[in-house]
Design a protein around this motif. Structure first.
Motif, PDB file in Angstrom:
ATOM      1  N   MET A 172      -0.890  23.646  45.978  1.00  0.00           N
ATOM      2  CA  MET A 172      -2.329  23.893  46.264  1.00  0.00           C
ATOM      3  C   MET A 172      -3.141  22.585  46.250  1.00  0.00           C
ATOM      4  SD  MET A 172      -5.197  26.608  44.771  1.00  0.00           S
ATOM      5  CE  MET A 172      -3.394  27.740  44.160  1.00  0.00           C
ATOM      6  N   GLU A 173      -4.018  22.658  47.226  1.00  0.00           N
ATOM      7  CA  GLU A 173      -4.919  21.303  47.130  1.00  0.00           C
ATOM      8  C   GLU A 173      -6.341  21.984  46.318  1.00  0.00           C
ATOM      9  OE1 GLU A 173      -7.111  18.362  49.907  1.00  0.00           O
ATOM     10  OE2 GLU A 173      -5.949  19.767  50.979  1.00  0.00           O
ATOM     11  N   TRP A 174      -6.438  21.031  45.302  1.00  0.00           N
ATOM     12  CA  TRP A 174      -7.695  21.255  44.303  1.00  0.00           C
ATOM     13  C   TRP A 174      -8.630  20.536  44.406  1.00  0.00           C
ATOM     14  CZ3 TRP A 174      -7.135  25.080  41.026  1.00  0.00           C
ATOM     15  CH2 TRP A 174      -5.699  25.655  40.637  1.00  0.00           C
ATOM     16  N   GLU A 175     -10.017  20.981  44.315  1.00  0.00           N
ATOM     17  CA  GLU A 175     -11.032  20.310  44.421  1.00  0.00           C
ATOM     18  C   GLU A 175     -12.090  20.072  43.299  1.00  0.00           C
ATOM     19  OE1 GLU A 175     -14.753  20.387  47.497  1.00  0.00           O
ATOM     20  OE2 GLU A 175     -14.704  22.419  46.235  1.00  0.00           O
ATOM     21  N   VAL A 176     -12.597  19.190  42.749  1.00  0.00           N
ATOM     22  CA  VAL A 176     -13.139  18.850  41.266  1.00  0.00           C
ATOM     23  C   VAL A 176     -14.537  18.955  41.695  1.00  0.00           C
ATOM     24  CG1 VAL A 176     -13.229  16.397  41.581  1.00  0.00           C
ATOM     25  CG2 VAL A 176     -13.456  17.592  39.163  1.00  0.00           C
ATOM     26  N   VAL A 177     -15.378  19.754  40.820  1.00  0.00           N
ATOM     27  CA  VAL A 177     -16.723  19.701  40.951  1.00  0.00           C
ATOM     28  C   VAL A 177     -17.307  19.264  39.613  1.00  0.00           C
ATOM     29  CG1 VAL A 177     -18.534  21.734  40.788  1.00  0.00           C
ATOM     30  CG2 VAL A 177     -16.425  22.009  42.172  1.00  0.00           C
ATOM     31  N   ILE A 178     -18.313  18.283  39.872  1.00  0.00           N
ATOM     32  CA  ILE A 178     -18.861  17.796  38.743  1.00  0.00           C
ATOM     33  C   ILE A 178     -20.291  17.777  38.843  1.00  0.00           C
ATOM     34  CG2 ILE A 178     -19.216  15.300  37.483  1.00  0.00           C
ATOM     35  CD1 ILE A 178     -16.409  14.652  39.066  1.00  0.00           C
ATOM     36  N   GLY A 179     -21.097  17.995  37.266  1.00  0.00           N
ATOM     37  CA  GLY A 179     -22.578  18.004  37.519  1.00  0.00           C
ATOM     38  C   GLY A 179     -22.852  16.931  36.165  1.00  0.00           C
ATOM     39  N   LEU A 180     -24.017  16.415  36.156  1.00  0.00           N
ATOM     40  CA  LEU A 180     -24.226  15.465  35.096  1.00  0.00           C
ATOM     41  C   LEU A 180     -25.595  15.810  34.192  1.00  0.00           C
ATOM     42  CD1 LEU A 180     -22.041  13.559  36.543  1.00  0.00           C
ATOM     43  CD2 LEU A 180     -23.345  11.802  35.397  1.00  0.00           C
ATOM     44  N   GLU A 181     -25.516  15.475  33.105  1.00  0.00           N
ATOM     45  CA  GLU A 181     -26.793  15.784  32.100  1.00  0.00           C
ATOM     46  C   GLU A 181     -26.996  14.280  31.497  1.00  0.00           C
ATOM     47  OE1 GLU A 181     -26.429  18.788  29.490  1.00  0.00           O
ATOM     48  OE2 GLU A 181     -25.624  20.142  31.129  1.00  0.00           O
ATOM     49  N   GLU A 230     -27.589  19.398  39.691  1.00  0.00           N
ATOM     50  CA  GLU A 230     -26.639  20.453  40.566  1.00  0.00           C
ATOM     51  C   GLU A 230     -25.385  19.839  40.339  1.00  0.00           C
ATOM     52  OE1 GLU A 230     -27.851  23.723  41.742  1.00  0.00           O
ATOM     53  OE2 GLU A 230     -29.655  22.988  40.717  1.00  0.00           O
ATOM     54  N   PRO A 231     -24.240  20.960  40.434  1.00  0.00           N
ATOM     55  CA  PRO A 231     -22.767  20.531  40.594  1.00  0.00           C
ATOM     56  C   PRO A 231     -22.561  20.378  41.889  1.00  0.00           C
ATOM     57  CG  PRO A 231     -23.160  22.945  40.460  1.00  0.00           C
ATOM     58  CD  PRO A 231     -24.454  22.424  40.191  1.00  0.00           C
ATOM     59  N   ASP A 232     -22.952  18.857  42.156  1.00  0.00           N
ATOM     60  CA  ASP A 232     -23.008  18.428  43.650  1.00  0.00           C
ATOM     61  C   ASP A 232     -21.851  17.373  43.998  1.00  0.00           C
ATOM     62  OD1 ASP A 232     -25.144  20.072  44.395  1.00  0.00           O
ATOM     63  OD2 ASP A 232     -26.623  18.369  44.533  1.00  0.00           O
ATOM     64  N   MET A 233     -21.661  16.756  42.852  1.00  0.00           N
ATOM     65  CA  MET A 233     -20.396  15.741  42.900  1.00  0.00           C
ATOM     66  C   MET A 233     -19.066  16.262  42.904  1.00  0.00           C
ATOM     67  SD  MET A 233     -22.752  13.527  40.429  1.00  0.00           S
ATOM     68  CE  MET A 233     -23.675  15.112  40.076  1.00  0.00           C
ATOM     69  N   ARG A 234     -18.249  15.764  43.925  1.00  0.00           N
ATOM     70  CA  ARG A 234     -16.728  16.015  44.051  1.00  0.00           C
ATOM     71  C   ARG A 234     -15.629  14.994  43.824  1.00  0.00           C
ATOM     72  NH1 ARG A 234     -19.186  19.800  44.068  1.00  0.00           N
ATOM     73  NH2 ARG A 234     -19.687  21.581  45.438  1.00  0.00           N
ATOM     74  N   SER A 235     -16.057  14.091  43.106  1.00  0.00           N
ATOM     75  CA  SER A 235     -15.026  13.033  42.700  1.00  0.00           C
ATOM     76  C   SER A 235     -15.729  12.061  41.528  1.00  0.00           C
ATOM     77  CB  SER A 235     -14.572  12.212  43.813  1.00  0.00           C
ATOM     78  OG  SER A 235     -15.618  11.231  44.220  1.00  0.00           O
ATOM     79  N   ALA A 236     -14.610  11.291  41.003  1.00  0.00           N
ATOM     80  CA  ALA A 236     -15.257  10.517  39.690  1.00  0.00           C
ATOM     81  C   ALA A 236     -15.945   9.463  40.595  1.00  0.00           C
ATOM     82  CB  ALA A 236     -13.882   9.939  38.895  1.00  0.00           C
ATOM     83  N   ALA A 237     -15.725   8.944  41.662  1.00  0.00           N
ATOM     84  CA  ALA A 237     -16.354   7.986  42.273  1.00  0.00           C
ATOM     85  C   ALA A 237     -17.891   8.466  42.598  1.00  0.00           C
ATOM     86  CB  ALA A 237     -15.632   7.697  43.356  1.00  0.00           C
ATOM     87  N   GLU A 238     -17.987   9.880  43.154  1.00  0.00           N
ATOM     88  CA  GLU A 238     -19.290  10.293  43.268  1.00  0.00           C
ATOM     89  C   GLU A 238     -20.363  10.406  42.003  1.00  0.00           C
ATOM     90  OE1 GLU A 238     -19.472  13.811  45.513  1.00  0.00           O
ATOM     91  OE2 GLU A 238     -18.602  12.860  47.298  1.00  0.00           O
ATOM     92  N   ALA A 239     -19.498  10.743  40.952  1.00  0.00           N
ATOM     93  CA  ALA A 239     -20.149  10.766  39.673  1.00  0.00           C
ATOM     94  C   ALA A 239     -20.634   9.487  39.139  1.00  0.00           C
ATOM     95  CB  ALA A 239     -19.190  11.732  38.628  1.00  0.00           C
TER      96      ALA A 239
END
Lengths: 482, 104
Positions: free
Chosen positions: A1-10, A162-171
């Motif tokens: 299965m292909e996975w997607e990571v969802v990231i939000g920051l504080e 918001e939980p808008d980021m989809r990779s470590a690179a984006e975060a």
């Protein structure tokens, strides 16, 4: 299965103030333990918090910079928990009505591998004012922990996405952008070693295409971008492996261990997430008027996005160059100052982003600590454009200047780097080279383009690198086609 | 809303208040009574009313960002408790307040 990571920051940004958020105690870093811990920081009975105007103005400034809604009325709340570095038994924060509402930050995600660079908007949920806690010091006395309350009450702005980021690179791109922005608008010194900018990262995974968010785990207190990348990548792998092995993810707070590169959950006892927020009766609602906002706006510098757009128009720079030059106000100023000495903007941009940036990077220096001033760089660039030295020689001069060996012209003279631009002299050299390399000339005439470059190389070598390469090219071309 | 003895114990623990088993039963009765009152109040129609966060209809006054506090550490640390375990020495060392070891 292909996975997607969802990231939000504080992100906790320490605001640039002289004093604490609720008292007149200094927040200067590095003082002797508890010498800046006044009766309010110590929570002695009967003390009352009085809000710092500067902290409020920093929050307004941030809100304006990200085009956010600024609450005309916001409320301070008590977040209740027990820990020795929090003598009141509660942290004063904002809960239901934060000072800054929804806004947005545009990030540039750099190219990774075969994926090209791209731009993305990260939505900000809110930003609220709160006080920092003190520090626990371990190992000073056997069997005891030491408490230093100098940091207790330091003003923080917690910025939540918001939980808008989809990779470590984006975060990381977001964290870097935010880090630049808070320094750009001068509300935070950005010093990550001293804890002025700390990130908590919420990570969850879900099957690609799914709309439902997975259960998140929060990685606490990351204070370097490198650790952030490592922590997110490890956490993402761990969550995917756990789910693929048939396990479940439980909501948890985790810590990143830089030595092992792993994250581990804190014991549940350490995270009694039952804070029983309620409005702090010691503080009245914070009211912000249009006039307050207007007063803050007066001190707002030109923002990076606006400056970037201006650089593209005013200096004819590419979007890429304009972006790179506006990563910090100091860098942008250095570039503008260099061009103000009358050198070509594109040439200045190339040198600032090339040689200067490389040197700063290698020596871990900020642009303000560059041993070569904007004026000196401009002088060097002028010597290239007036044909006194070649680009290669300029690199040597640059090295020497960086090592404080003197001014441009003195170095050129001392090292004998002045290039030969007398066409008569160059013609003599080329004639000698052509005579000595008849075989190469034949190859060139037989259609081998590479032979031309070899001949240029020979001519440069014969002139000990001093011949003007453009002239060598031109004269050689002319002679070969004759 | 029905409270249980477990709720009482949990709230007491969060507030670091020691409540014995016998007191817990009495506390349960009292707190249930208070929640009953709140339920009654919730029956009131508050549509269109801005929630009140303070009993006084005023806004927060702000303080100038100037250092007004001086270092009174020595005075404050005279209030530190004794180390305990028979020692009358105060729980301070090198300017730090000492507490039982906190483990990360």
């Amino acid at each position: 299965m292909e996975w997607e990571v969802v990231i939000g920051l504080e992100t906790h940004t320490q605001l640039k103030t002289n004093t604490k958020i609720f008292s007149g105690a200094s927040v200067k870093y590095g003082a002797e333990p508890n010498t800046q811990a006044c009766e309010v920081s110590l929570a002695l009975p009967g003390v009352l918090p009085v809000l710092n105007r500067q902290a409020v103005e920093c929050a307004i400034k941030f809100g304006l910079a990200i085009n956010a809604h600024i609450a005309p009325r916001s409320v301070f709340a008590r977040k209740n928990y027990f820990y020795p570095d929090l003598p009141k038994g509660y942290q004063i924060s904002q809960f239901e009505l934060p000072v800054v509402g929804k806004g947005a930050v545009t990030i540039q995600v750099p190219a990774v591998g075969k994926n090209a660079a791209y731009e993305k908007v990260v939505n900000i949920t809110r930003a609220h004012l709160e006080e920092d806690a003190g520090k626990s010091v371990h190992g000073a006395v056997e069997g005891m922990s030491g408490i230093d309350l100098n940091r207790a009450g330091t003003p923080l702005l917690e910025i939540v996405t918001e939980p808008d980021m989809r990779s470590a690179a984006e975060a990381v791109a977001y964290a870097k952008k935010l880090h630049e922005l808070v320094q750009w608008i001068d509300i935070c010194d950005g010093n990550m070693q001293e804890g002025s900018f700390r990130c908590d990262v919420n990570v969850s995974v879900r099957p690609k295409g799914s709309e439902k968010l997975g259960t998140r785990r929060e990685i606490k207190n990351l204070n370097s971008f490198k650790f952030m990348t490592q922590a997110i990548e490890y956490e993402t792998r761990w969550q995917i492996e756990t789910l693929e092995d048939g396990g479940t993810i439980h909501q948890a707070t985790v810590l990143f261990n830089p030595d092992t590169g792993e994250t581990r959950a804190m014991r549940s006892k350490e995270e009694a997430n039952d804070y029983r927020y309620f409005p702090d009766p010691d503080l009245l609602p914070l009211v912000i008027s249009e006039a307050d906002k207007a007063r803050v706006l007066v001190n707002m510098p030109e923002l990076p996005e606006a400056m970037k757009a201006r650089f593209e128009v005013q200096y004819g720079l590419s979007t890429y160059d304009a972006n790179a030059l506006t990563t910090s106000r100091d860098l942008a100023n250095y570039f503008v100052e260099t061009t103000n000495f009358g050198v070509d903007a594109k040439q200045a941009a190339n040198w600032v982003m090339g040689s200067v940036a490389a040197k700063l990077n290698a020596e871990d220096k900020a642009i303000v600590d560059s041993p070569i001033s904007a004026q000196q760089l401009a002088q060097l660039l002028k010597r290239i454009s007036d044909n006194t030295i070649s680009n290669n020689a300029a690199k040597q001069v640059f090295e020497a200047m960086w090592n404080s060996e003197g001014e441009v012209d003195a170095i050129i003279a001392a090292k004998g780097l002045k290039q030969e631009s007398d066409s008569g002299a160059i013609e003599v050299i080329i004639d000698e080279v052509l005579a000595a390399n008849a075989a190469m000339v034949e190859e060139f005439k037989a259609g081998k383009e590479k032979a031309f470059n070899a001949l240029v190389g020979q001519a440069m070598k014969a002139s000990k690198g001093k011949a003007n390469p453009t002239q060598v090219n031109d004269i050689l071309k002319k002679k070969l086609s004759a | 809303m029905a409270l249980s003895i477990e709720d009482i114990k949990k709230v007491a623990h969060l507030a670091r208040i020691e409540v014995s088993d016998s007191d817990a039963a009495a506390t349960l009765t009292k707190l249930t009574g208070i929640l009953g009152l709140i339920e009654q109040m919730q029956a009131v129609d508050t549509t269109g009313i801005v929630p009140m966060s303070h009993s006084q209809d005023l806004s927060q006054r702000l303080r100038d960002d100037a250092v007004t506090k001086t270092n009174l550490r020595d005075e404050f640390q005279k209030n530190a408790p004794a180390l305990g375990n028979g020692s009358a020495e105060q729980a301070v060392a090198g300017g730090l307040y000492l507490v039982p070891k906190v483990i990360e």
